[in-house]
Design a protein around this motif. Sequence first.
Motif, PDB file in Angstrom:
ATOM      1  N   ASP A  55     -78.407  49.779  24.080  1.00  0.00           N
ATOM      2  CA  ASP A  55     -77.979  49.408  22.735  1.00  0.00           C
ATOM      3  C   ASP A  55     -78.970  49.745  21.629  1.00  0.00           C
ATOM      4  O   ASP A  55     -78.594  49.765  20.471  1.00  0.00           O
ATOM      5  CB  ASP A  55     -77.641  47.913  22.630  1.00  0.00           C
ATOM      6  N   THR A  56     -80.233  49.949  21.900  1.00  0.00           N
ATOM      7  CA  THR A  56     -81.198  50.326  20.879  1.00  0.00           C
ATOM      8  C   THR A  56     -82.163  51.353  21.445  1.00  0.00           C
ATOM      9  O   THR A  56     -82.331  51.462  22.650  1.00  0.00           O
ATOM     10  CB  THR A  56     -82.011  49.108  20.383  1.00  0.00           C
ATOM     11  N   GLY A 231     -80.050  51.964  15.587  1.00  0.00           N
ATOM     12  CA  GLY A 231     -79.012  51.125  16.182  1.00  0.00           C
ATOM     13  C   GLY A 231     -79.165  49.646  15.959  1.00  0.00           C
ATOM     14  O   GLY A 231     -78.372  48.868  16.490  1.00  0.00           O
ATOM     15  N   GLY A 232     -80.162  49.222  15.177  1.00  0.00           N
ATOM     16  CA  GLY A 232     -80.342  47.787  14.993  1.00  0.00           C
ATOM     17  C   GLY A 232     -81.294  47.449  13.877  1.00  0.00           C
ATOM     18  O   GLY A 232     -81.784  48.317  13.148  1.00  0.00           O
ATOM     19  N   ILE A 233     -81.568  46.148  13.724  1.00  0.00           N
ATOM     20  CA  ILE A 233     -82.538  45.648  12.770  1.00  0.00           C
ATOM     21  C   ILE A 233     -83.522  44.748  13.508  1.00  0.00           C
ATOM     22  O   ILE A 233     -83.241  44.289  14.613  1.00  0.00           O
ATOM     23  CB  ILE A 233     -81.865  44.867  11.623  1.00  0.00           C
ATOM     24  N   ASP A 234     -84.660  44.490  12.877  1.00  0.00           N
ATOM     25  CA  ASP A 234     -85.647  43.564  13.408  1.00  0.00           C
ATOM     26  C   ASP A 234     -85.834  42.459  12.379  1.00  0.00           C
ATOM     27  O   ASP A 234     -86.438  42.674  11.325  1.00  0.00           O
ATOM     28  CB  ASP A 234     -86.970  44.280  13.680  1.00  0.00           C
ATOM     29  N   THR A 235     -85.314  41.276  12.658  1.00  0.00           N
ATOM     30  CA  THR A 235     -85.314  40.188  11.685  1.00  0.00           C
ATOM     31  C   THR A 235     -86.703  39.628  11.420  1.00  0.00           C
ATOM     32  O   THR A 235     -86.879  38.845  10.474  1.00  0.00           O
ATOM     33  CB  THR A 235     -84.389  39.051  12.142  1.00  0.00           C
ATOM     34  N   LYS A 236     -87.693  39.988  12.217  1.00  0.00           N
ATOM     35  CA  LYS A 236     -89.054  39.511  12.017  1.00  0.00           C
ATOM     36  C   LYS A 236     -89.879  40.451  11.135  1.00  0.00           C
ATOM     37  O   LYS A 236     -91.051  40.201  10.882  1.00  0.00           O
ATOM     38  CB  LYS A 236     -89.764  39.330  13.356  1.00  0.00           C
ATOM     39  N   LYS A 237     -89.274  41.519  10.670  1.00  0.00           N
ATOM     40  CA  LYS A 237     -90.005  42.493   9.872  1.00  0.00           C
ATOM     41  C   LYS A 237     -89.721  42.362   8.379  1.00  0.00           C
ATOM     42  O   LYS A 237     -90.168  43.198   7.584  1.00  0.00           O
ATOM     43  CB  LYS A 237     -89.667  43.919  10.345  1.00  0.00           C
ATOM     44  N   PHE A 238     -88.972  41.353   7.963  1.00  0.00           N
ATOM     45  CA  PHE A 238     -88.722  41.159   6.544  1.00  0.00           C
ATOM     46  C   PHE A 238     -88.675  39.672   6.232  1.00  0.00           C
ATOM     47  O   PHE A 238     -88.537  38.830   7.118  1.00  0.00           O
ATOM     48  CB  PHE A 238     -87.434  41.850   6.091  1.00  0.00           C
ATOM     49  N   ILE A 422     -85.204  41.953  17.673  1.00  0.00           N
ATOM     50  CA  ILE A 422     -84.299  43.079  17.449  1.00  0.00           C
ATOM     51  C   ILE A 422     -82.850  42.649  17.690  1.00  0.00           C
ATOM     52  O   ILE A 422     -82.525  42.078  18.722  1.00  0.00           O
ATOM     53  CB  ILE A 422     -84.674  44.263  18.355  1.00  0.00           C
ATOM     54  N   VAL A 423     -82.008  42.954  16.709  1.00  0.00           N
ATOM     55  CA  VAL A 423     -80.580  42.658  16.797  1.00  0.00           C
ATOM     56  C   VAL A 423     -79.826  43.968  16.652  1.00  0.00           C
ATOM     57  O   VAL A 423     -79.964  44.678  15.643  1.00  0.00           O
ATOM     58  CB  VAL A 423     -80.132  41.671  15.704  1.00  0.00           C
ATOM     59  N   ALA A 424     -79.034  44.322  17.643  1.00  0.00           N
ATOM     60  CA  ALA A 424     -78.294  45.577  17.628  1.00  0.00           C
ATOM     61  C   ALA A 424     -77.014  45.437  16.814  1.00  0.00           C
ATOM     62  O   ALA A 424     -76.425  44.357  16.718  1.00  0.00           O
ATOM     63  CB  ALA A 424     -77.945  46.004  19.047  1.00  0.00           C
ATOM     64  N   PHE A 425     -76.575  46.547  16.199  1.00  0.00           N
ATOM     65  CA  PHE A 425     -75.249  46.610  15.618  1.00  0.00           C
ATOM     66  C   PHE A 425     -74.225  46.408  16.727  1.00  0.00           C
ATOM     67  O   PHE A 425     -74.405  46.897  17.846  1.00  0.00           O
ATOM     68  CB  PHE A 425     -75.019  47.970  14.961  1.00  0.00           C
ATOM     69  N   GLU A 426     -73.169  45.688  16.427  1.00  0.00           N
ATOM     70  CA  GLU A 426     -72.155  45.447  17.458  1.00  0.00           C
ATOM     71  C   GLU A 426     -71.379  46.706  17.777  1.00  0.00           C
ATOM     72  O   GLU A 426     -71.067  46.975  18.941  1.00  0.00           O
ATOM     73  CB  GLU A 426     -71.210  44.333  16.998  1.00  0.00           C
ATOM     74  N   SER A 427     -71.036  47.487  16.750  1.00  0.00           N
ATOM     75  CA  SER A 427     -70.300  48.733  16.954  1.00  0.00           C
ATOM     76  C   SER A 427     -70.303  49.507  15.659  1.00  0.00           C
ATOM     77  O   SER A 427     -70.670  48.987  14.601  1.00  0.00           O
ATOM     78  CB  SER A 427     -68.851  48.449  17.381  1.00  0.00           C
ATOM     79  N   GLY A 428     -69.888  50.770  15.749  1.00  0.00           N
ATOM     80  CA  GLY A 428     -69.726  51.545  14.536  1.00  0.00           C
ATOM     81  C   GLY A 428     -68.640  50.931  13.679  1.00  0.00           C
ATOM     82  O   GLY A 428     -67.544  50.647  14.152  1.00  0.00           O
ATOM     83  N   GLY A 429     -68.944  50.702  12.416  1.00  0.00           N
ATOM     84  CA  GLY A 429     -68.003  50.035  11.530  1.00  0.00           C
ATOM     85  C   GLY A 429     -68.260  48.557  11.380  1.00  0.00           C
ATOM     86  O   GLY A 429     -67.738  47.926  10.449  1.00  0.00           O
ATOM     87  N   ALA A 430     -69.043  47.972  12.288  1.00  0.00           N
ATOM     88  CA  ALA A 430     -69.405  46.562  12.163  1.00  0.00           C
ATOM     89  C   ALA A 430     -70.390  46.397  11.015  1.00  0.00           C
ATOM     90  O   ALA A 430     -71.129  47.314  10.667  1.00  0.00           O
ATOM     91  CB  ALA A 430     -70.009  46.040  13.462  1.00  0.00           C
ATOM     92  N   ALA A 431     -70.409  45.208  10.419  1.00  0.00           N
ATOM     93  CA  ALA A 431     -71.302  44.940   9.301  1.00  0.00           C
ATOM     94  C   ALA A 431     -72.756  44.960   9.756  1.00  0.00           C
ATOM     95  O   ALA A 431     -73.061  44.751  10.935  1.00  0.00           O
ATOM     96  CB  ALA A 431     -70.957  43.587   8.682  1.00  0.00           C
TER      97      ALA A 431
END
Length: 529
Positions: A55-56, A231-238, A422-431
Amino acid sequence: MAPLTSLLLATLLSSASANTVQWGISRNSEVQAQQLARRSLEIQRRGLGLEARADTVAVTLLNAVQAGLYAANISVGTPPQSLQVQIDTGSSDLWIPSSTLSVCEDTRDGGCQGGTFDSSKSSTFDDVERNGFNISYVDGTGVSGDYFQDTLTVGGSTVKQLEMGLATEGTIGVGIMGIGYNTTEANVDTGNGTEYANLPQALQNAGLINANAYSLWLDDLQASTGSVLFGGIDTKKFTGDLISVQIYPTIEGGQNIFASFSVAFTSLSATSSSGTDQLTPAGYATAAILDSGTTITLLPDDIAQQVFQELGAEVSQELGATVVPCALADKNGTLNYGFGGVGGPVISVAVSQLVLPLSLPNGQVPTYSNGDQACSLGIQAAGNLPVLFGDTFLRSAYVVYDLDNNRIALAQTDFNATDSNIVAFESGGAAIPSATSAPNEAAVTQTASGIPKIGVTATATGNGGAATFNPTATGLSAAGGFTGTSTSTSSSKKGAGAAGAQPFQWSAVVVGGITLLGMGLGGEIFAVL
């Protein structure tokens, strides 16, 4: 020629989570001036420490000082050949230098120390379009060669039959990893081909990430680590809220095309111990491109001049730079950039993040006549170029690029963060995970072309004359010439600031009316400002 800003190089030293690819950043300051002139990179080799998960895809970057280029380690072919390539959100092709590229033979400037690719040694190499690859950049450099397909490994993840460019001729000694929209691929720009799946799209097509999206965390000017995460974000980096705004298409030939990461830049203020000055009027909105391949920030001319007045900066045509005393880096204060209208994300950039090293051709640092050292400000007037937010802005922002939904999310970066979630996008088109949308999005029109660009920098020439590439607006005086700073009621004209506005206290480090003195080549002394 002497480099103006930091040269940022990369290594794979990654940690990963499901369906993401990530790079991190560290710093190395020993880069020769001549290497910037020919776009060659002095590379410090690092070991690999890879971990891949579903996923990432995560990759760690190496950051070296002097020319402002972020890059990553990759391997291409079978068996794999190691290279380093610059990451660029402002272009779309991944290309690498061939072992036959002539610039790689010029060892005076380090050659192609990022590595070269010998296609004859790869059993999986497939030349799909001979002489089909041709790309040029705003600074006048470029390369040409073939489109080919081969196996690419990055961040511990492998993509087979990825289409790339192989540079056999040209003036750039380091490859580029373009990760922008497919519409700006070189064969599309030249009208010689059709779009193909570049790296972010190929990672999604291979199931390595769920969405054609990635996030960028460059950390601060002195950082030893950072990352780009596919493919994702890291919520601890902001810190604070992650707020998304619309990406606006570019109008080309009467058509709307998503060609660059254009967003609505809607406000700018400056804050110091003396208070806050608003530099843009209510309802202000203009198109601006977020581009990691540009080392500095290019603001609209009138807004730039207000910033120069606030910071006590002077535009030097001789040095090809906006000059400030290096002591400005020790002052407190921020420039606060707003996007997407009221309620949209606001990113504060500390003035200390904007003061960059400046050198003369002989390697000496220019000084004011009172002996104070001179540095470069990482902001210039855009002139005829698009408004661009490069690395001097992006280091202070955590940026999520969602190419599936044409959205960009911004939050204040957490400098030197050590934790990761790290939180992955659920799918293409997901928010975008954890993001909210700006409530009052301002509409803008982007007419600037999506021409690729790398390392937009200014460096002094051999005789102290014009810069090799100077994006400073034509006609600006050496002193900037702006007479007012705060409470501006109009941004359409130079000098539109309200009478009586005073520069911030940080500008007190400027010695008014002095002349910069420097040593040119051959010991010649010349006045700079």
